[in-house]
Design a protein around this motif. Sequence first.
Motif, PDB file in Angstrom:
ATOM      1  N   LYS A 494       0.811  -1.217   0.000  1.00 58.01           N
ATOM      2  CA  LYS A 494       0.000   0.000   0.000  1.00 58.01           C
ATOM      3  C   LYS A 494       0.844   1.266   0.000  1.00 58.01           C
ATOM      4  CE  LYS A 494      -4.332  -1.311   2.307  1.00 58.01           C
ATOM      5  NZ  LYS A 494      -5.158  -1.076   3.515  1.00 58.01           N
ATOM      6  N   ARG A 495       1.866   1.293   0.838  1.00 55.69           N
ATOM      7  CA  ARG A 495       2.639   2.517   1.032  1.00 55.69           C
ATOM      8  C   ARG A 495       3.204   3.053  -0.274  1.00 55.69           C
ATOM      9  NH1 ARG A 495       3.179   6.657   4.733  1.00 55.69           N
ATOM     10  NH2 ARG A 495       5.299   7.477   4.720  1.00 55.69           N
ATOM     11  N   GLU A 496       3.608   2.162  -1.159  1.00 56.00           N
ATOM     12  CA  GLU A 496       4.196   2.570  -2.433  1.00 56.00           C
ATOM     13  C   GLU A 496       3.189   2.544  -3.585  1.00 56.00           C
ATOM     14  OE1 GLU A 496       8.009   0.454  -2.990  1.00 56.00           O
ATOM     15  OE2 GLU A 496       7.945   0.129  -0.820  1.00 56.00           O
ATOM     16  N   SER A 497       2.011   2.001  -3.324  1.00 53.19           N
ATOM     17  CA  SER A 497       1.043   1.768  -4.406  1.00 53.19           C
ATOM     18  C   SER A 497      -0.140   2.715  -4.409  1.00 53.19           C
ATOM     19  CB  SER A 497       0.500   0.333  -4.313  1.00 53.19           C
ATOM     20  OG  SER A 497       1.526  -0.620  -4.446  1.00 53.19           O
ATOM     21  N   LEU A 498      -0.508   3.290  -3.266  1.00 58.32           N
ATOM     22  CA  LEU A 498      -1.692   4.136  -3.179  1.00 58.32           C
ATOM     23  C   LEU A 498      -1.296   5.601  -3.228  1.00 58.32           C
ATOM     24  CD1 LEU A 498      -3.811   2.248  -0.486  1.00 58.32           C
ATOM     25  CD2 LEU A 498      -3.882   2.037  -2.985  1.00 58.32           C
ATOM     26  N   VAL A 499      -1.867   6.330  -4.166  1.00 61.52           N
ATOM     27  CA  VAL A 499      -1.499   7.728  -4.393  1.00 61.52           C
ATOM     28  C   VAL A 499      -2.760   8.590  -4.421  1.00 61.52           C
ATOM     29  CG1 VAL A 499       0.589   7.108  -5.640  1.00 61.52           C
ATOM     30  CG2 VAL A 499      -1.549   7.425  -6.908  1.00 61.52           C
ATOM     31  N   PRO A 500      -2.592   9.898  -4.227  1.00 68.11           N
ATOM     32  CA  PRO A 500      -3.765  10.785  -4.226  1.00 68.11           C
ATOM     33  C   PRO A 500      -4.227  11.132  -5.636  1.00 68.11           C
ATOM     34  CG  PRO A 500      -1.774  12.049  -3.823  1.00 68.11           C
ATOM     35  CD  PRO A 500      -1.356  10.612  -3.879  1.00 68.11           C
TER      36      PRO A 500
END
Length: 534
Positions: A494-500
Motif C-alpha cells: 500500500k505505502r508505495e502503491s496508493l497515491v492521491p
Amino acid sequence: MLKKENRIVLAILMLLLMIGCRNPKQEEQDLMRIKSADKDNPKKVILLLVDSLMPEAIDRGIRQHKLPAIEFLIEHGQYYRELVSSFPTMSVTIDSSLITGKYPDDHHVPGLTWYSAGLKKLINYGTGPMEVARQGINPVLADALIHLNGSHLNSKLPTIYEDLAGQGLTSGSINGLIYRGMSNHTISIPAWVQGPTSLPREIKVKGPDLLALGSLSNPFEGSIDLPDGLFNKMGFNNDFAVEAVKYLITSNKLPDFLYVYLPDLDRKLHRNGPSEQNGVIKVDQQLQSLLQAFGSPEQALKDAVIIIAGDSGMTQILPDAQNPVINIHNMFEDASVLNPGETVDKGIDIVLAVNETMAYVYAVHADRPIRDVAKGLQKDPRIDLIAWKEEGWIYAQQGATAKQLRFKADGDLTDPYHQSWKVEQDNEVLDLKVNAADHSLAYGEYPDVLKRLSGALNSHQGEFLVVTTKPGYELADRSSPTHIGGGGHGSIRKRESLVPLIISGTKKQPQYLRMVDLKAYLLELLKKKTQINH
C-alpha cells in the motif's frame, strides 16, 4: 578518479538526454497545431502528475494550512486518497499504464530496467550514473530516446494521444516519459556528443500535437524564456513545466488535453524520505501560480478540468546501521550472475534487473527451474514476496516462510474491479479477504495484487521471478543506486502503491480508482466535449 569519471558520465548523460533541437519550424508547427483547435470547446483538461506525491503529505499540509492551492482544489472538487498505481511502482511503467490504460502485460514496459530474452540484453532507461557507466552510455541512451516509445511500448496498443487525434482533438505532453502520438517531431543530438555514441544526428519521433521534453524538444523557444539550462536539469524540472503551462493558458493555446509531469518532489523524497514536506509546499506554490494564470482559481475551474495525481508512494529506507540494502547478487553463490556491462553468454546463469524495492531475477538457462532460483531468496527475512509463473499458475511465496499461494485468471472469485480469479492455498501470503459464500475477494495490504503481479509476470518473455522487499529495505546489484535513510519505491504494498487523486472542474467521477483506468475516464471527459460540439 572513479567518482570524477562518474560525474563526467552523468553530465554527458544529462546533456544527451536534454539538449536537443532549436528548430523554429518545429516549434511553430507545435503551437500552430494546438492553436488551430476548436475554440468553442467549453473546457480543457489538464492532468498534472506529481512524482511521488503522497496523500499523507497532502493531509499533513492541509492540517498545517500550508497548501492553499491543493486545499482549494479539494474543497471545489473530488479528493481520493487511494488511487492504485501500476506495478512495478516505477515512473516509466506507471506512465505507460496511464497513457495506454493497460497494465504491463499489455503495454510491454516492465520497469525502469529489465532483461530482453530475445535480444539477450539488459534494458536500462537510466537507473543511475554508476549503472549507466557500466552498461554504456550508447545503449542506455538508445533505449531511452529511441526504443522506449518507438518499439518497447506496444505499437498495437493506442495511447491517449493517438485516440484523441483520431477524434479530432488536440493534445500535448510537457516532460512526459511516454508520449507516442500521431504528430511528427524531431529530436536533434548535438554534433559534439555524437563521438562516443552511434546515435543519429536527428531522431524522428511521433508525439502529441505539442511535445516538450525540456531543452531536448522545446516548442516554446523564442516565445518564452524557460529554465532549461545545465543547472536547471536541462528543463526537466517543475518550473519549466509550470511556466510552459502558464504560457499556454495566457496565450489561449491550451490543447484539449494536456499532460504535465512534475519530477522535483521525487528527488527530495529519495534524498530525505517520505516525511519531507518542503517539496510538497513548493509544488503547491507552483500550482497556485498556474491557477492564477487563468485570472483566479475560480476562473480556472470554469475554463478547465484540473486533475492532480501522484504516481507512486515511497517507503522510508532504514539507516545504514539496520542493514537496509539487500545485495541480491550475493544470494546466488552457486550461480554465475551477470555483471553490469557484460554480455550474456553460455556461462551466465542469472540476470538481475533491480528497480529499487523490486527486482526481476532471470534464469537464462532452461535447465535451471525458476522454482529452484527462488529458493536462493527464501531465507532472507527482509524479502517480502517472491512470485513466478509455472504451468499456467502464478505462485507467490512469503520471504523467510514456507507459506505459498497460487492463482490464475477466470475463476469463481470476483474482485472489486470485476476481475475473476481462481485462488488456492494460503490467502495470507497476499493478504486476500475471500468470501466463499458470495464468491468475492477483497484486497488488503497489496492493492489489486492479483492483476498487478500477473501484469508484471506476463509483461515480457523469459523465465523470471518478481521479488519485493519488506518496508524499510531495498534491493541492489553491484552498481545500483541506493537510498539509505531516504525514500524508495518499486514494490507492491500500500505505502508505495496508493497515491492521491484530485479532480476539480467536473462532477463526473471515475468508475474505478486505479491508474490504469484513468485513460478511459479522461477520454470520457473529452468525449462529452465532442458531443456538445456536434
